[in-house]
Scaffold this motif. Structure first.
Motif, PDB file in Angstrom:
ATOM      1  N   ASP A  50     107.612  -2.100  37.902  1.00  0.00           N
ATOM      2  CA  ASP A  50     107.722  -2.853  39.148  1.00  0.00           C
ATOM      3  C   ASP A  50     109.212  -3.029  39.403  1.00  0.00           C
ATOM      4  N   GLY A  51     109.851  -1.990  39.945  1.00  0.00           N
ATOM      5  CA  GLY A  51     111.304  -2.002  40.064  1.00  0.00           C
ATOM      6  C   GLY A  51     111.904  -1.964  38.675  1.00  0.00           C
ATOM      7  N   ASP A  52     112.765  -2.924  38.355  1.00  0.00           N
ATOM      8  CA  ASP A  52     113.320  -3.033  37.008  1.00  0.00           C
ATOM      9  C   ASP A  52     112.470  -3.926  36.116  1.00  0.00           C
ATOM     10  N   GLY A  53     111.358  -4.416  36.665  1.00  0.00           N
ATOM     11  CA  GLY A  53     110.458  -5.271  35.894  1.00  0.00           C
ATOM     12  C   GLY A  53     109.197  -4.522  35.519  1.00  0.00           C
ATOM     13  N   LEU A  54     108.275  -5.274  34.962  1.00  0.00           N
ATOM     14  CA  LEU A  54     107.049  -4.674  34.454  1.00  0.00           C
ATOM     15  C   LEU A  54     105.863  -5.546  34.851  1.00  0.00           C
ATOM     16  N   LEU A  55     104.803  -4.899  35.336  1.00  0.00           N
ATOM     17  CA  LEU A  55     103.538  -5.581  35.555  1.00  0.00           C
ATOM     18  C   LEU A  55     102.659  -5.278  34.357  1.00  0.00           C
ATOM     19  N   ILE A  56     102.018  -6.309  33.822  1.00  0.00           N
ATOM     20  CA  ILE A  56     101.195  -6.167  32.625  1.00  0.00           C
ATOM     21  C   ILE A  56      99.801  -6.665  32.951  1.00  0.00           C
ATOM     22  N   GLY A  57      98.799  -5.864  32.614  1.00  0.00           N
ATOM     23  CA  GLY A  57      97.416  -6.248  32.869  1.00  0.00           C
ATOM     24  C   GLY A  57      96.724  -6.665  31.585  1.00  0.00           C
ATOM     25  N   LEU A  58      96.083  -7.834  31.629  1.00  0.00           N
ATOM     26  CA  LEU A  58      95.391  -8.379  30.459  1.00  0.00           C
ATOM     27  C   LEU A  58      93.961  -8.758  30.816  1.00  0.00           C
ATOM     28  N   ARG A  59      93.142  -8.804  29.824  1.00  0.00           N
ATOM     29  CA  ARG A  59      91.824  -9.413  29.971  1.00  0.00           C
ATOM     30  C   ARG A  59      92.033 -10.930  29.930  1.00  0.00           C
ATOM     31  N   TYR A  60      91.250 -11.662  30.718  1.00  0.00           N
ATOM     32  CA  TYR A  60      91.404 -13.116  30.788  1.00  0.00           C
ATOM     33  C   TYR A  60      91.048 -13.772  29.460  1.00  0.00           C
ATOM     34  N   GLU A  61      91.973 -14.583  28.978  1.00  0.00           N
ATOM     35  CA  GLU A  61      91.745 -15.463  27.832  1.00  0.00           C
ATOM     36  C   GLU A  61      92.357 -16.798  28.231  1.00  0.00           C
TER      37      GLU A  61
END
Length: 144
Positions: A50-61
């Motif tokens: 995400d540009g110079d960042g990062l999107l991280i996908g998790l399962r809900y906890e």
């Protein structure tokens, strides 16, 4: 007498921030590490640049969601290593992460994130790396 050709010895080198982020964009999975109940916790997760960042996908906890509702420091690691040749790279990001809470932004991120088979992406986290480190191991002295 015949001489056998030998492969050049592997060479390890540090990656620049730009190189590390570019390589991170070539893979879709990594590991997020955070502190939970006073001990390190690790999850295998999907990511997208995400540009110079990062999107991280998790399962809900519930515990992770509560932790990330407020911005906290995390470590993220991803790599691409060949077990047979021991060549490849590894990148580590350290920075602040927080939940993406805008429903439209979450939907767009879920489309981009490729969840691990059998997993769901219920929670999206944005990581803004403050420290980016990495190394690459390649064959031969001219590796770059």
């Amino acid at each position: 007498m015949q001489q056998q050709a030998t492969s050049p010895a592997p060479v390890s080198r540090q990656l620049s921030r730009d190189e590390a982020l570019r390589l991170l964009g070539n893979v879709t999975f990594g590991r997020i590490v955070f502190i939970s109940r006073a001990i390190p916790a690790l999850r295998f997760v999907a990511h997208a640049m995400d540009g110079d960042g990062l999107l991280i996908g998790l399962r809900y906890e519930p515990e992770i969601a509560a932790l990330l509702r407020r911005v906290c420091h995390v470590v993220y690691e991803a790599d691409l290593l060949d077990a047979a040749t021991r060549l490849g790279w590894s990148v580590v990001l350290t920075g602040r992460a927080g939940l993406v809470e805008d429903p439209q932004e979450v939907k767009q991120a879920q489309i981009r994130l490729q969840a691990w088979p059998g997993e769901l992406v219920d929670v999206v986290v944005r990581l803004r790396p403050e420290l980016v480190t990495g190394f690459q191991v390649a064959a031969g002295p001219l590796a770059s």
